[in-house]
Design an enzyme around this catalytic site. Sequence first.
Site, PDB file in Angstrom:
ATOM      1  CB  SER A 144      42.597  20.066  -6.400  1.00  0.00           C
ATOM      2  OG  SER A 144      43.953  20.364  -6.232  1.00  0.00           O
ATOM      3  CE1 TYR A 157      43.318  23.505 -10.719  1.00  0.00           C
ATOM      4  CE2 TYR A 157      44.124  22.964  -8.533  1.00  0.00           C
ATOM      5  CZ  TYR A 157      43.674  22.566  -9.774  1.00  0.00           C
ATOM      6  OH  TYR A 157      43.587  21.230 -10.070  1.00  0.00           O
TER       7      TYR A 157
HETATM    8  P1  NDP Z   1      43.924  18.202 -18.673  1.00  0.00           P
HETATM    9  O1  NDP Z   1      44.444  19.537 -19.054  1.00  0.00           O
HETATM   10  O2  NDP Z   1      44.498  16.980 -19.297  1.00  0.00           O
HETATM   11  O3  NDP Z   1      42.343  18.146 -18.867  1.00  0.00           O
HETATM   12  C1  NDP Z   1      41.515  19.253 -18.737  1.00  0.00           C
HETATM   13  C2  NDP Z   1      40.211  18.896 -19.426  1.00  0.00           C
HETATM   14  O4  NDP Z   1      39.249  19.935 -19.201  1.00  0.00           O
HETATM   15  C3  NDP Z   1      40.374  18.747 -20.928  1.00  0.00           C
HETATM   16  O5  NDP Z   1      39.655  17.616 -21.331  1.00  0.00           O
HETATM   17  C4  NDP Z   1      39.744  20.023 -21.487  1.00  0.00           C
HETATM   18  O6  NDP Z   1      39.197  19.767 -22.771  1.00  0.00           O
HETATM   19  C5  NDP Z   1      38.651  20.272 -20.443  1.00  0.00           C
HETATM   20  N1  NDP Z   1      38.222  21.677 -20.395  1.00  0.00           N
HETATM   21  C6  NDP Z   1      38.926  22.752 -19.950  1.00  0.00           C
HETATM   22  N2  NDP Z   1      38.200  23.865 -20.085  1.00  0.00           N
HETATM   23  C7  NDP Z   1      37.005  23.491 -20.625  1.00  0.00           C
HETATM   24  C8  NDP Z   1      35.844  24.197 -21.022  1.00  0.00           C
HETATM   25  N3  NDP Z   1      35.744  25.516 -20.884  1.00  0.00           N
HETATM   26  N4  NDP Z   1      34.809  23.486 -21.540  1.00  0.00           N
HETATM   27  C9  NDP Z   1      34.904  22.149 -21.692  1.00  0.00           C
HETATM   28  N5  NDP Z   1      35.969  21.418 -21.316  1.00  0.00           N
HETATM   29  C10 NDP Z   1      37.019  22.100 -20.809  1.00  0.00           C
HETATM   30  O7  NDP Z   1      44.096  18.172 -17.104  1.00  0.00           O
HETATM   31  P2  NDP Z   1      43.767  17.102 -15.957  1.00  0.00           P
HETATM   32  O8  NDP Z   1      43.261  15.848 -16.507  1.00  0.00           O
HETATM   33  O9  NDP Z   1      44.930  17.111 -15.080  1.00  0.00           O
HETATM   34  O10 NDP Z   1      42.595  17.879 -15.204  1.00  0.00           O
HETATM   35  C11 NDP Z   1      41.286  17.392 -15.077  1.00  0.00           C
HETATM   36  C12 NDP Z   1      40.711  17.899 -13.779  1.00  0.00           C
HETATM   37  O11 NDP Z   1      41.463  17.332 -12.702  1.00  0.00           O
HETATM   38  C13 NDP Z   1      40.780  19.414 -13.585  1.00  0.00           C
HETATM   39  O12 NDP Z   1      39.598  19.851 -12.938  1.00  0.00           O
HETATM   40  C14 NDP Z   1      41.982  19.591 -12.678  1.00  0.00           C
HETATM   41  O13 NDP Z   1      41.900  20.764 -11.932  1.00  0.00           O
HETATM   42  C15 NDP Z   1      41.849  18.374 -11.813  1.00  0.00           C
HETATM   43  N6  NDP Z   1      43.025  17.960 -11.071  1.00  0.00           N
HETATM   44  C16 NDP Z   1      44.170  17.561 -11.707  1.00  0.00           C
HETATM   45  C17 NDP Z   1      45.254  17.133 -10.973  1.00  0.00           C
HETATM   46  C18 NDP Z   1      46.507  16.631 -11.615  1.00  0.00           C
HETATM   47  O14 NDP Z   1      47.476  16.368 -10.903  1.00  0.00           O
HETATM   48  N7  NDP Z   1      46.558  16.453 -12.902  1.00  0.00           N
HETATM   49  C19 NDP Z   1      45.228  17.122  -9.517  1.00  0.00           C
HETATM   50  C20 NDP Z   1      43.990  17.564  -8.945  1.00  0.00           C
HETATM   51  C21 NDP Z   1      42.930  17.953  -9.705  1.00  0.00           C
HETATM   52  P3  NDP Z   1      39.185  20.868 -23.972  1.00  0.00           P
HETATM   53  O15 NDP Z   1      40.454  21.647 -23.870  1.00  0.00           O
HETATM   54  O16 NDP Z   1      39.032  20.073 -25.215  1.00  0.00           O
HETATM   55  O17 NDP Z   1      37.971  21.720 -23.709  1.00  0.00           O
END
Ligand code: NDP
Length: 254
Positions: A144, A157
């Site tokens: 990130s 985070y």
């Molecule tokens: P979303 O909330 O759209 O996606 C998060 C994903 O993680 C979902 O698919 C969720 O699926 C999955 N997830 C969360 N916890 C679990 C778990 N315990 N087991 C399995 N799957 C899990 O967010 P983003 O797409 O934004 O985030 C994706 C990644 O990108 C993260 O690591 C975030 O920190 C990172 N990121 C995002 C940024 C942004 O600007 N959006 C910037 C920098 C990094 P489900 O709930 O079905 O389990």
Amino acid sequence: MKMFDLSGRVAIVTGGNGGIGLGMASGLAEAGADVVIVGRNTDKNASAVATIEAAGGKAMAVETDVCNEAAVARMVETVVAERGAIHILVNNAGTSVRKRPEDLTLEDWHHVLDTNLTSAFLCSNACYPHMKAAGGGKILNNGSMLSLFGSPWGAAYGASKGGIMQYTRSQAAAWAADNIQVNCYLPGWINTELTVGARKYAPDLEAKVTARTPAGRWGEPQDLAGLAVYLASPASDFLTGTAIPIDGGFSIGI
Ligand code: NDP
């Protein structure tokens, strides 16, 4: 093998059922990979598989909590049983708890560290023997901007995202001899459910990020697709241990 061709490659994408993960999974599928969507929400998993299939790709889903060691082991067994091998792992699942450092509870801390960092450790170690058996592999770890910067609202985070960048370097050093390349990608501000949440807390976030980003816009999940293909393909075979910002210039803008 062609440089960006992923035909015959099996790719696990954690958190692949939405947001950045689905953007990357779609890119991998378009390049020919057989994608495995890993997430907890059955409906979102099914919808992601349908999206990829509708675009002509191949996908399956395995419902898994990536913080649970036994569940991760079962997921990897299922993938190997159904697809025969594992070549690519995208450790993308993540979450955030937006509080000042002094307000974070131990539960908050473990929730964020387990989801963002420990999950990558569990999934990587479960996949490693299969990548080794396949003669090599690719691991993509999600960092990130908070791998690089601090924020009053991102202590847990940022600790997880700084940690995964360093974890990447050690994995890369250890597993280069097995022909496994491990790289970290650092997304800037991308439009997803996670950032919709952040914007609720900070109504000026949208404009502030746009103003600071040289590209003049927020990223979209599909902006991550090309980098995913590059880092998962033979095109990046001599690249390992890096942390690559994909942020429209956010990290170099003033
Ligand atoms: P979303 O909330 O759209 O996606 C998060 C994903 O993680 C979902 O698919 C969720 O699926 C999955 N997830 C969360 N916890 C679990 C778990 N315990 N087991 C399995 N799957 C899990 O967010 P983003 O797409 O934004 O985030 C994706 C990644 O990108 C993260 O690591 C975030 O920190 C990172 N990121 C995002 C940024 C942004 O600007 N959006 C910037 C920098 C990094 P489900 O709930 O079905 O389990």
